[in-house]
Design an enzyme around this catalytic site. Sequence first.
Site, mmCIF file in Angstrom:
data_model
loop_
_atom_site.group_PDB
_atom_site.id
_atom_site.type_symbol
_atom_site.label_atom_id
_atom_site.label_comp_id
_atom_site.label_asym_id
_atom_site.label_seq_id
_atom_site.Cartn_x
_atom_site.Cartn_y
_atom_site.Cartn_z
ATOM 1 N N TYR A 133 0.870 -1.179 0.000
ATOM 2 C CA TYR A 133 0.000 0.000 0.000
ATOM 3 C C TYR A 133 0.904 1.225 0.000
ATOM 4 C CZ TYR A 133 -3.775 3.057 1.784
ATOM 5 O OH TYR A 133 -4.702 4.051 1.968
ATOM 6 N N TYR A 135 -12.003 -4.459 6.887
ATOM 7 C CA TYR A 135 -10.688 -4.184 7.473
ATOM 8 C C TYR A 135 -10.778 -3.162 8.608
ATOM 9 C CZ TYR A 135 -5.971 -2.483 8.118
ATOM 10 O OH TYR A 135 -4.778 -2.106 8.697
ATOM 11 N N HIS A 136 -11.350 -2.005 8.319
ATOM 12 C CA HIS A 136 -11.376 -0.930 9.303
ATOM 13 C C HIS A 136 -12.336 -1.217 10.456
ATOM 14 C CE1 HIS A 136 -9.863 0.963 5.591
ATOM 15 N NE2 HIS A 136 -9.076 1.607 6.416
ATOM 16 N N LYS A 140 -10.853 16.619 16.589
ATOM 17 C CA LYS A 140 -10.072 16.022 15.506
ATOM 18 C C LYS A 140 -9.936 17.054 14.384
ATOM 19 C CE LYS A 140 -9.856 11.892 14.199
ATOM 20 N NZ LYS A 140 -8.447 11.730 14.631
ATOM 21 N N ASP A 145 -8.204 13.714 9.119
ATOM 22 C CA ASP A 145 -7.985 12.363 9.634
ATOM 23 C C ASP A 145 -9.281 11.801 10.199
ATOM 24 O OD1 ASP A 145 -6.941 10.023 10.782
ATOM 25 O OD2 ASP A 145 -6.522 11.077 12.656
ATOM 26 N N HIS A 202 -9.562 8.597 11.398
ATOM 27 C CA HIS A 202 -9.340 7.526 12.374
ATOM 28 C C HIS A 202 -9.742 8.057 13.752
ATOM 29 C CE1 HIS A 202 -6.533 5.714 9.319
ATOM 30 N NE2 HIS A 202 -7.195 4.651 9.739
#
Length: 670
Positions: free
Chosen positions: A15, A169-170, A538, A542, A544
């Site tokens: 990646y 995945y996340h 945040k 981003d 996450h």
Amino acid sequence: MGERRKDRPWLMRTYAGHSTAEASNELYRNNLAKGQTGLSVAFDLPTQTGYDPDHILARGEVGRVGVPVSHLGDMRRLFQDIPLEQMNTSMTINATAMWLLAMYQVVAEEQGADITKLQGTTQNDIVKEYLSRGTHVFPPVPSLRLTTDMITYTVNHIPKWNPINICSYHLQEAGATPVQEIAYAMSTAIAVLDAVRDSGQVPPEKFGDVVARISFFVNAGVRFVEEMCKMRAFGRIWDKVTRERYGIENEKQRRFRYGVQVNSLGLTEAQPENNVQRIVLEMLAVTLSKDARARAVQLPAWNEALGLPRPWDQQWSLRIQQVLALESDLLEYEDIFAGSHVIEAKVEALIAESFAEMDRIAEMGGAMTAVESGYLKSQLVSSHAERRARIESGEEKIVGVNCYESTAPSPLTADLDGAIMTVDPANEARVVAKLHEWRDNRDDARASEALAALKKAAAGTENLMAATVECARAGVTTGEWSWALRDVFGEFRAPTGVSSAPVAVTAEAGTPLAVVREKVARTAEALGSGRLRLLVGKPGLDGHSNGAEQIAVRARDAGFEVVYQGIRLTPEQIVSAALAEDVHCVGLSILSGSHAELVPDVLVRLREAGAADIPVIAGGIIPPADAEQLRAAGVAAVFTPKDFGITEIIGRIVDEIRKANKLDPLEVSA
């Protein structure tokens, strides 16, 4: 080996992407020369969230976690001298997936490629963006329309392309258990397939072609036996759903096709050399079992918890795959777990529990309804909080983090700032300058006409892909394409899941949380404020948010009043909220590398507003040198992944509030 014939290895990817299209192109060509067999493109956050590099929210984010692609010229440079007709390209892109695929198609056409031969994948799973990754743009209904239009277009025009990668995945990184990972991904797949079927854009006799191009992108954690069983369960559930719900008789079309990136957020900053064996174990989960083997594998680098990996670090991860595939005898055998009663029992249990959770979601109205209601997000936040509590208590062991912490000095990290790659801060200005040059030199009339046609199509019911391809050819930019659709569809702020998350750590007398609760109460009393107020912010793009959510939940449980407005805020918005809510501390969470620019901006704005006495805490993937600079700029404390004790962090926040308000240190006995 004798007469045994080895299976063909999986696609091997890394990646990658950073700084500029030119720099990323050089990286791709070098990786292909080292034996990589497919490309996996990492786009930067402005590209993922539909902003041009000169937008205020893009500041500090350009080229940080991937390559900026603002227009067709960038896409040309990204794939220069790489024949796309011969390449298998995975693009990790979701809200703007249609736009990036359109530019990829046009570049392929310019190379003289037959687009019916293009092979690759666009991730394009918007549901998990609402739940975990945070790069969504539009509300659920129009987002599903974009996905549907892409799927129907590719089936008819780019038949070898995987137009969506249902991405669990996340979800795992956001706290999902194996059952939640399976159930939420499958519920998303059902929502997508139902939407395609109901759109009427694909005749019933071709629906098997749609199902055959649905792929999945999964996570593999270090519990590799459980993870391998999870993949076997995934395959059986997909076979049952596609056969019984959609009537797909062709076994080949029902095949569960998936790629994998093993767990990046599970890598540790402490003793990062341990990450190498974690990566190997996680890779085994998706390669050992032939009947559940990944079609493509990409591995993170050992130092991703420290910062951006260097080319050598990525090469190391590629070599791990090559040694397993080429030197071992793994590919010479049929499924080595066939007939194992232990594996079979675990797989059947996962299947039963996953179908039960899928039924619950279906009763709510499906995945989209479960997103909008906040159910899925609150479940993930709760699961993540429970896991963090197990780590903090020592029930769940992480070597080098909460056990076996003593270590000899590591030559790999002797020079911490040299152990990762850094993006030149001046890169952003160069990218912005090239964007302005592109706009100045294009045919503005054609670009305006293309955008008007896109908005007209969006306001109606026609497939949006043709209008999007014309926008690409006309020189429209990523931000312009996205804003045109924002004007029609609006934007969406996903539920945070914080307020509804249950208490994960108890506060009985003598527990660490009880001690912190008393410190919070006594400090609030000393300040005469009723309750201490913490703003968790945040800044930037981003998405996450897992760490920020866990801090918010634990602070709430410790007695704080928590102000958390979710992701994607400007420093100005964060400071305005801090002043309006009269908070006692501001906590900023950034994992994308934009901390060096955005955190000092918050500090400056607080000072200008006369609120310099509010302590600012920073957390995220922050290299040591950057942490020193942040503290020198006035940040009260910096927390990184090695600081895994959330209750301890909350206690430190109370200490900083007391210090900022000139209160004596407070020691509370357990």
